[in-house]
Design a protein around this motif. Structure first.
Motif, PDB file in Angstrom:
ATOM      1  N   LEU A 139      45.530  52.975  41.452  1.00 36.97           N
ATOM      2  CA  LEU A 139      44.468  52.808  40.732  1.00 36.97           C
ATOM      3  C   LEU A 139      44.027  51.517  40.529  1.00 36.97           C
ATOM      4  CD1 LEU A 139      42.328  54.770  39.700  1.00 36.97           C
ATOM      5  CD2 LEU A 139      43.545  54.611  37.420  1.00 36.97           C
ATOM      6  N   GLU A 140      44.942  50.634  40.262  1.00 36.74           N
ATOM      7  CA  GLU A 140      44.999  49.105  40.147  1.00 36.74           C
ATOM      8  C   GLU A 140      44.633  48.446  41.561  1.00 36.74           C
ATOM      9  OE1 GLU A 140      47.025  45.572  37.736  1.00 36.74           O
ATOM     10  OE2 GLU A 140      48.332  47.162  38.205  1.00 36.74           O
ATOM     11  N   TRP A 141      45.415  48.779  42.507  1.00 34.55           N
ATOM     12  CA  TRP A 141      45.039  48.491  43.941  1.00 34.55           C
ATOM     13  C   TRP A 141      43.735  48.751  43.954  1.00 34.55           C
ATOM     14  CZ3 TRP A 141      43.744  51.220  48.352  1.00 34.55           C
ATOM     15  CH2 TRP A 141      43.906  50.175  49.653  1.00 34.55           C
ATOM     16  N   MET A 142      43.076  49.840  43.757  1.00 37.87           N
ATOM     17  CA  MET A 142      41.545  50.051  44.172  1.00 37.87           C
ATOM     18  C   MET A 142      40.644  49.219  43.326  1.00 37.87           C
ATOM     19  SD  MET A 142      41.904  54.189  44.140  1.00 37.87           S
ATOM     20  CE  MET A 142      42.383  55.173  45.579  1.00 37.87           C
ATOM     21  N   GLY A 143      41.057  48.402  42.576  1.00 37.70           N
ATOM     22  CA  GLY A 143      40.209  47.408  41.761  1.00 37.70           C
ATOM     23  C   GLY A 143      39.640  48.149  40.435  1.00 37.70           C
ATOM     24  N   LEU A 144      40.084  49.564  40.183  1.00 34.33           N
ATOM     25  CA  LEU A 144      39.496  50.103  39.035  1.00 34.33           C
ATOM     26  C   LEU A 144      39.899  49.836  37.580  1.00 34.33           C
ATOM     27  CD1 LEU A 144      39.007  53.591  40.923  1.00 34.33           C
ATOM     28  CD2 LEU A 144      37.354  51.763  40.627  1.00 34.33           C
ATOM     29  N   THR A 145      41.383  49.442  37.431  1.00 34.91           N
ATOM     30  CA  THR A 145      41.738  49.174  36.207  1.00 34.91           C
ATOM     31  C   THR A 145      42.742  47.993  36.350  1.00 34.91           C
ATOM     32  OG1 THR A 145      42.795  50.187  34.278  1.00 34.91           O
ATOM     33  CG2 THR A 145      43.597  50.686  36.445  1.00 34.91           C
ATOM     34  N   GLU A 146      43.318  47.485  35.228  1.00 32.12           N
ATOM     35  CA  GLU A 146      44.452  46.459  35.351  1.00 32.12           C
ATOM     36  C   GLU A 146      45.623  47.308  34.361  1.00 32.12           C
ATOM     37  OE1 GLU A 146      43.028  43.101  33.579  1.00 32.12           O
ATOM     38  OE2 GLU A 146      42.044  42.606  35.449  1.00 32.12           O
ATOM     39  N   SER A 147      46.869  47.301  34.840  1.00 28.74           N
ATOM     40  CA  SER A 147      47.816  48.164  34.204  1.00 28.74           C
ATOM     41  C   SER A 147      48.230  47.894  32.753  1.00 28.74           C
ATOM     42  CB  SER A 147      49.369  47.803  34.901  1.00 28.74           C
ATOM     43  OG  SER A 147      49.411  46.620  34.921  1.00 28.74           O
ATOM     44  N   GLN A 148      47.869  46.617  32.300  1.00 28.10           N
ATOM     45  CA  GLN A 148      48.098  46.256  31.195  1.00 28.10           C
ATOM     46  C   GLN A 148      46.875  46.877  29.934  1.00 28.10           C
ATOM     47  OE1 GLN A 148      47.775  44.014  33.351  1.00 28.10           O
ATOM     48  NE2 GLN A 148      46.175  42.498  32.647  1.00 28.10           N
ATOM     49  N   ALA A 149      45.866  47.228  30.653  1.00 27.24           N
ATOM     50  CA  ALA A 149      44.612  47.564  30.005  1.00 27.24           C
ATOM     51  C   ALA A 149      44.421  49.094  29.913  1.00 27.24           C
ATOM     52  CB  ALA A 149      43.480  46.988  30.188  1.00 27.24           C
ATOM     53  N   PHE A 150      45.071  49.644  30.873  1.00 25.92           N
ATOM     54  CA  PHE A 150      44.685  51.325  30.994  1.00 25.92           C
ATOM     55  C   PHE A 150      44.989  51.867  29.879  1.00 25.92           C
ATOM     56  CE2 PHE A 150      45.842  55.416  32.624  1.00 25.92           C
ATOM     57  CZ  PHE A 150      44.638  55.732  33.456  1.00 25.92           C
ATOM     58  N   PRO A 151      44.420  52.969  29.611  1.00 22.42           N
ATOM     59  CA  PRO A 151      43.350  53.521  30.364  1.00 22.42           C
ATOM     60  C   PRO A 151      41.749  53.116  30.225  1.00 22.42           C
ATOM     61  CG  PRO A 151      43.514  54.799  28.276  1.00 22.42           C
ATOM     62  CD  PRO A 151      44.577  53.860  28.211  1.00 22.42           C
ATOM     63  N   LYS A 152      41.705  51.666  29.746  1.00 24.17           N
ATOM     64  CA  LYS A 152      40.565  51.257  29.932  1.00 24.17           C
ATOM     65  C   LYS A 152      40.226  50.741  31.407  1.00 24.17           C
ATOM     66  CE  LYS A 152      37.623  47.635  28.203  1.00 24.17           C
ATOM     67  NZ  LYS A 152      37.445  46.203  28.063  1.00 24.17           N
ATOM     68  N   MET A 153      38.955  51.070  32.145  1.00 22.71           N
ATOM     69  CA  MET A 153      38.635  50.812  33.240  1.00 22.71           C
ATOM     70  C   MET A 153      37.763  49.576  33.472  1.00 22.71           C
ATOM     71  SD  MET A 153      40.219  53.475  34.872  1.00 22.71           S
ATOM     72  CE  MET A 153      39.240  53.659  36.502  1.00 22.71           C
ATOM     73  N   LYS A 154      38.226  48.932  34.477  1.00 19.66           N
ATOM     74  CA  LYS A 154      37.352  47.542  34.742  1.00 19.66           C
ATOM     75  C   LYS A 154      36.094  48.305  35.353  1.00 19.66           C
ATOM     76  CE  LYS A 154      39.189  45.043  37.729  1.00 19.66           C
ATOM     77  NZ  LYS A 154      40.065  44.241  38.520  1.00 19.66           N
ATOM     78  N   GLN A 155      35.881  49.255  36.174  1.00 22.23           N
ATOM     79  CA  GLN A 155      34.850  49.841  36.814  1.00 22.23           C
ATOM     80  C   GLN A 155      35.180  51.300  37.020  1.00 22.23           C
ATOM     81  OE1 GLN A 155      34.597  47.139  39.947  1.00 22.23           O
ATOM     82  NE2 GLN A 155      34.984  48.829  41.517  1.00 22.23           N
ATOM     83  N   TRP A 156      34.354  52.275  37.472  1.00 20.48           N
ATOM     84  CA  TRP A 156      34.547  53.553  37.287  1.00 20.48           C
ATOM     85  C   TRP A 156      34.313  54.168  38.936  1.00 20.48           C
ATOM     86  CZ3 TRP A 156      36.941  56.348  33.759  1.00 20.48           C
ATOM     87  CH2 TRP A 156      36.688  55.898  32.648  1.00 20.48           C
ATOM     88  N   LEU A 157      33.905  53.289  39.713  1.00 19.91           N
ATOM     89  CA  LEU A 157      33.492  53.797  40.967  1.00 19.91           C
ATOM     90  C   LEU A 157      34.108  52.602  42.155  1.00 19.91           C
ATOM     91  CD1 LEU A 157      29.838  54.928  40.954  1.00 19.91           C
ATOM     92  CD2 LEU A 157      32.056  56.372  41.030  1.00 19.91           C
ATOM     93  N   ARG A 158      35.017  52.930  42.802  1.00 20.72           N
ATOM     94  CA  ARG A 158      35.631  52.210  43.939  1.00 20.72           C
ATOM     95  C   ARG A 158      34.381  51.738  44.805  1.00 20.72           C
ATOM     96  NH1 ARG A 158      40.252  54.374  48.160  1.00 20.72           N
ATOM     97  NH2 ARG A 158      40.802  52.261  49.139  1.00 20.72           N
ATOM     98  N   GLY A 159      34.847  50.514  45.024  1.00 23.06           N
ATOM     99  CA  GLY A 159      33.723  49.871  46.092  1.00 23.06           C
ATOM    100  C   GLY A 159      33.650  50.544  47.483  1.00 23.06           C
TER     101      GLY A 159
END
Length: 159
Positions: A139-159
């Motif tokens: 999920l982090e590799w997809m650019g959707l989150t950062e492990s230290q912040a999860f379950p907070k998401m950076k974005q909800w849809l993969r580009g």
């Protein structure tokens, strides 16, 4: 007391609208993989008369969200690259739906209900509540989150 799952439907639909995952109401055949739900090109189709578990909307939305935008447009067509979803995409769709449930303050039992996840609903809930997030590196590799912040998401849809 059992949860009134349909009580949460407006919250789920509002979230999906907010993150630009279209949900279209339409009659569906009785033999869909999940009762009252079907994936389409970049959207979800729902037959409210047959929908048994509103939390399934989040899981299916997770499949849309973690699929590349190019592939997302092909879901439900013969043109989608196979196999789809991959095992990795299945795992991250489950984790994505957990993050979504947390984001909208949805009881985990609504998404991970006892009649889904091949009997592993309780295990998934216990794992997530204990901070064990299977699939997080993907999920982090997809650019959707950062492990230290999860379950907070950076974005909800993969580009």
């Amino acid at each position: 007391m059992p949860l009134n799952e349909h009580h949460y439907l407006p919250k789920i639909l509002g979230f999906l609208s907010e993150i630009d995952i279209p949900v279209h109401e339409k009659p569906l055949p009785a033999d869909t993989f999940l009762p009252g739900l079907e994936l389409g090109p970049g959207c979800l189709y729902v037959d409210y008369a047959q929908l048994k578990y509103p939390g399934d909307l989040l899981h299916e939305a997770g499949h849309l969200a973690v699929t590349t935008s190019e592939q997302r447009a092909l879901i439900g067509t013969d043109a989608i690259q196979q196999p789809w979803p991959t095992d990795g995409e299945e795992i991250v769709a489950i984790l994505w739906s957990f993050a979504a449930a947390r984001h909208i303050d949805l009881p985990l039992e609504i998404v991970f209900h006892p009649n889904g996840y091949k009997g592993y609903s309780d295990w998934l809930i216990e794992s997530f509540e204990s901070g064990t997030y299977i699939g997080l590196p993907l999920l982090e590799w997809m650019g959707l989150t950062e492990s230290q912040a999860f379950p907070k998401m950076k974005q909800w849809l993969r580009g």
